[in-house]
Design a protein around this motif. Structure first.
Motif, PDB file in Angstrom:
ATOM      1  N   CYS A  24       0.833  -1.190   0.000  1.00 43.03           N
ATOM      2  CA  CYS A  24       0.000   0.000   0.000  1.00 43.03           C
ATOM      3  C   CYS A  24       0.876   1.251   0.000  1.00 43.03           C
ATOM      4  O   CYS A  24       1.852   1.290   0.749  1.00 43.03           O
ATOM      5  CB  CYS A  24      -0.883  -0.037   1.241  1.00 43.03           C
ATOM      6  SG  CYS A  24      -2.047   1.316   1.364  1.00 43.03           S
ATOM      7  N   PRO A  25       0.592   2.207  -0.828  1.00 39.41           N
ATOM      8  CA  PRO A  25      -0.578   2.415  -1.675  1.00 39.41           C
ATOM      9  C   PRO A  25      -0.371   2.010  -3.134  1.00 39.41           C
ATOM     10  O   PRO A  25      -1.204   2.315  -3.984  1.00 39.41           O
ATOM     11  CB  PRO A  25      -0.793   3.925  -1.576  1.00 39.41           C
ATOM     12  CG  PRO A  25       0.604   4.471  -1.566  1.00 39.41           C
ATOM     13  CD  PRO A  25       1.394   3.452  -0.745  1.00 39.41           C
TER      14      PRO A  25
ATOM     15  N   ASP B  22      -0.951  -7.592  -1.118  1.00 39.96           N
ATOM     16  CA  ASP B  22      -1.078  -6.564  -0.088  1.00 39.96           C
ATOM     17  C   ASP B  22      -2.344  -6.813   0.730  1.00 39.96           C
ATOM     18  O   ASP B  22      -3.444  -6.783   0.186  1.00 39.96           O
ATOM     19  CB  ASP B  22      -1.125  -5.184  -0.736  1.00 39.96           C
ATOM     20  CG  ASP B  22      -1.309  -4.051   0.259  1.00 39.96           C
ATOM     21  OD1 ASP B  22      -1.110  -4.277   1.469  1.00 39.96           O
ATOM     22  OD2 ASP B  22      -1.640  -2.940  -0.179  1.00 39.96           O
TER      23      ASP B  22
ATOM     24  N   ASP C  73      -8.685  -1.292   0.180  1.00 40.59           N
ATOM     25  CA  ASP C  73      -8.322  -0.212  -0.744  1.00 40.59           C
ATOM     26  C   ASP C  73      -8.927  -0.351  -2.137  1.00 40.59           C
ATOM     27  O   ASP C  73      -9.398   0.639  -2.707  1.00 40.59           O
ATOM     28  CB  ASP C  73      -6.802  -0.111  -0.875  1.00 40.59           C
ATOM     29  CG  ASP C  73      -6.129   0.320   0.407  1.00 40.59           C
ATOM     30  OD1 ASP C  73      -6.823   0.858   1.297  1.00 40.59           O
ATOM     31  OD2 ASP C  73      -4.899   0.124   0.528  1.00 40.59           O
TER      32      ASP C  73
END
Length: 78
Positions: A16-17, A42, A48
């Motif tokens: 992330c991100p 992730d 997300d």
């Protein structure tokens, strides 16, 4: 879904991100209505990626665990 109709975007190993940032950048190159399969390891991607789809108006068609990560099938907004 036939192989010719899908694009697999391998983002395994990124944290992330980066998975969301790279997915957003790749989505800009796709035609409206196109499908992309995003594969990531992730652990935050399960939060997300759906949030990204909701924010940008894309449709999260499928979300499923796979091995040590997760697979998302996203349809670009029309």
């Amino acid at each position: 879904m036939p192989d010719a109709d899908r694009l697999i975007y391998d983002l395994k190993g990124l944290k992330c991100p980066l998975p969301v940032l790279k997915t957003r950048k790749r989505m800009k190159t796709l035609a409206p209505g196109a499908l992309i399969i995003v594969e990531t390891t992730d652990p935050l991607a399960i939060i997300d990626i759906p949030h990204f789809c909701n924010e940008d108006g894309h449709s999260l068609e499928q979300s499923e665990p796979m091995g040590t990560g997760h697979r998302f099938v996203i349809r670009k907004k029309a």
